[in-house]
Design an enzyme around this catalytic site. Structure first.
Site, PDB file in Angstrom:
ATOM      1  N   ASP A 286       1.344  -0.977  -0.343  1.00  0.00           N
ATOM      2  CA  ASP A 286       0.261   0.534   0.240  1.00  0.00           C
ATOM      3  C   ASP A 286       0.919   1.114  -0.194  1.00  0.00           C
ATOM      4  O   ASP A 286       2.362   1.312  -0.008  1.00  0.00           O
ATOM      5  CB  ASP A 286      -0.945  -0.298   1.241  1.00  0.00           C
ATOM      6  CG  ASP A 286      -0.107   0.343   2.804  1.00  0.00           C
ATOM      7  OD1 ASP A 286       0.889  -0.876   2.399  1.00  0.00           O
ATOM      8  OD2 ASP A 286      -0.842   0.948   3.476  1.00  0.00           O
TER       9      ASP A 286
ATOM     10  N   ASP B  88       9.178   3.282  -1.303  1.00  0.00           N
ATOM     11  CA  ASP B  88       8.113   3.403   0.117  1.00  0.00           C
ATOM     12  C   ASP B  88       6.909   2.782  -0.387  1.00  0.00           C
ATOM     13  O   ASP B  88       5.723   2.865   0.095  1.00  0.00           O
ATOM     14  CB  ASP B  88       7.954   4.178   0.921  1.00  0.00           C
ATOM     15  CG  ASP B  88       7.450   4.391   1.593  1.00  0.00           C
ATOM     16  OD1 ASP B  88       7.432   2.965   2.743  1.00  0.00           O
ATOM     17  OD2 ASP B  88       6.841   4.720   2.740  1.00  0.00           O
TER      18      ASP B  88
ATOM     19  N   GLU C  42       0.006  -0.944   5.635  1.00  0.00           N
ATOM     20  CA  GLU C  42       0.776  -0.531   6.172  1.00  0.00           C
ATOM     21  C   GLU C  42       1.424   1.017   6.710  1.00  0.00           C
ATOM     22  O   GLU C  42       1.533   1.355   8.049  1.00  0.00           O
ATOM     23  CB  GLU C  42       2.901  -0.640   5.830  1.00  0.00           C
ATOM     24  CG  GLU C  42       3.699  -0.537   6.855  1.00  0.00           C
ATOM     25  CD  GLU C  42       4.211   1.300   7.095  1.00  0.00           C
ATOM     26  OE1 GLU C  42       5.200   0.974   7.724  1.00  0.00           O
ATOM     27  OE2 GLU C  42       4.353   1.693   5.901  1.00  0.00           O
TER      28      GLU C  42
END
Length: 459
Positions: A85, A114, A148
């Protein structure tokens, strides 16, 4: 034998699969049946698990919270955890944020750094071990989470259904080895039911853990006051735009996004807009809640305005971020993210904030208190990771602390954050516009990651 270099043969395949994954705008949305974080994070999770299954791994999707690919046999389990995510793209990109775009050695895209890049690399590290026919002393999993960025409920739920690994790491931070993670508090400050302010609408931020780069407010005011706002904006910090509306005027504030663990690296558009309004309107006109935010939160990233400034030698200072601000149905809500030192107490920090809010006539609601992580430097896991890093880099990995919250804390003291980025790399713009990876440096990470996975598999 250096095994980590085996990953280099998969470079082009890694980039192809990363492009597929970046193309999924896996920002959390409204929950649907079987999709706790909305359809796009579920789609990203299913995509990478499908790729893993085609590689021949045993896979499991735990109700679209998280899933895993597994190799090997045995009673013991080691794991690497990454997430698929992402935070919202935000504004100001030079490329399409959901198209992996190459410029020289840099590959741009939301999630490239990320944490989709690291997720794909970890999967290919598992493939490299399988393709080489390595026999391990335990099972090895790559765990992929889908929530997350918005609280890590994904792994909390996953580990209610799946066993806890005895050792592991998450490639979602920096090198060397992060054995100390600050505690994370998330809370809402609430005004109550009645908003008597001239501010009729206010919208800033989408998540707690990012500095908002955009804010806008609709104000009920006269043309004379609107002119005063324009005049004040000329000397105020930040960038502002104005648009007449039937109620009065709409003011837009432009900032710079940054991760909440380092709010001082960004520029908070919501705080800037509140500061501008405070310069023109009286406390009575603006309302007590906005005045309270300006004085107690604002740009005071160290928490000093609300009485919680602190630091320790092990992990450094507390940081505070105003991540979300909304005016809705006559009430105001401010979402706050705090990263506090590993030796501190989240209960006491929230208690002080709640006390000050209630003294001012408002309320505070605690949403999350993720306790700090501290793994001793002489642990077996840290020894393995240090040796893995040294094998590729020619020097041992240093231990360090972070304000970031990673999956390591979800593994209950059995894991640390390890990579994928190096301290000497320039800003990768995590949670900001133009997020990118340098593919040459990233493939060095890939070698370290494979060496570490090989060693925890065979140790």
């Amino acid at each position: 034998m250096i095994f980590g270099t085996e990953i280099l043969k998969y470079r082009e395949a890694i980039l192809k699969d990363l492009a597929d994954l970046v193309a999924v705008p896996s920002v959390r949305g409204a929950a649907r049946e079987g999709m706790p974080f909305g359809p796009e994070p579920a789609r990203a999770l299913c995509l990478i698990l499908d790729k893993a299954e085609k590689m021949g791994f045993a896979v499991r999707n735990v109700e679209n919270y998280a899933g895993h690919a597994e190799f090997g046999s045995g009673d013991d389990l080691a794991a690497v955890a990454a997430h698929v995510d992402v935070v919202p793209a935000g504004e100001g990109w030079d490329t399409d944020p959901f198209t992996l775009t190459r410029k020289g050695n840099l590959y741009f895209g939301r999630g490239a750094a990320d944490d989709k890049g690291a997720a794909v690399v970890a999967l290919y590290c598992l493939k490299a071990i399988k393709d080489a026919g390595i026999r391990g002393n335990r099972r090895l999993r790559v765990i992929f989470g889908a929530g997350e960025e918005t609280g890590m409920e994904d792994l909390d739920y996953y580990f209610r259904k799946e066993e806890m690994p005895s050792m592991g790491f998450t490639p979602d931070s920096d090198y060397g080895i992060c054995n100390r993670e600050k505690g994370i508090l998330r809370l809402d400050l609430l005004s109550g039911e009645k908003n008597e302010s001239v501010v009729k609408e206010f919208q800033a931020g989408a998540v707690y853990n990012a500095v908002p780069d955009h804010a806008e407010a609709v104000l009920s005011c006269s043309a004379k006051t609107a002119d005063a706002l324009r005049k004040a904006a000329r000397t105020a910090e930040g960038g502002f735009a104005f648009e007449p509306v039937p109620e009065g005027i709409r003011v837009t504030s432009k900032g710079k996004a940054s991760h909440a663990m380092q709010p001082q690296e960004g520029f908070n558009a919501a705080a800037a807009l509140i500061r501008l309004l405070s310069a023109v309107f009286s406390r009575e006109e603006l309302g007590g809640f906005f005045s309270f935010l300006d004085q107690s939160v604002g740009f005071r990233y160290d928490g000093s305005g609300i009485g919680v400034r602190q630091s320790d030698e092990e992990s450094g200072p507390l940081t505070l971020n105003l991540g979300i601000l909304r005016v809705k149905d006559g009430s105001v809500r401010a979402g706050i993210d705090i990263r506090y030192p590993v030796t501190s107490d989240g209960d006491k920090i929230f208690g002080e904030i709640r006390r000050r809010a209630e003294e001012a006539g408002f309320s505070a609601e605690l949403l999350e208190d993720s306790k700090p992580l501290y793994l001793p430097g002489d642990s077996r896991l840290i020894s393995i990771l240090r040796d893995s890093y040294s094998e590729i880099m020619g020097k041992p990995a240093e231990l360090y602390a972070t304000g970031g919250g990673t999956y390591a804390r979800a593994m209950k003291g059995n894991a640390v954050a390890f990579g994928p980025f190096f301290p000497d790399e320039p800003d990768r713009r995590l949670h900001n516009t133009n997020e990118s990876i340098d593919i040459e440096r990233f493939m060095v990470h890939a070698q370290i990651c494979l060496e570490a996975m090989y060693r925890i598999f065979t140790a």
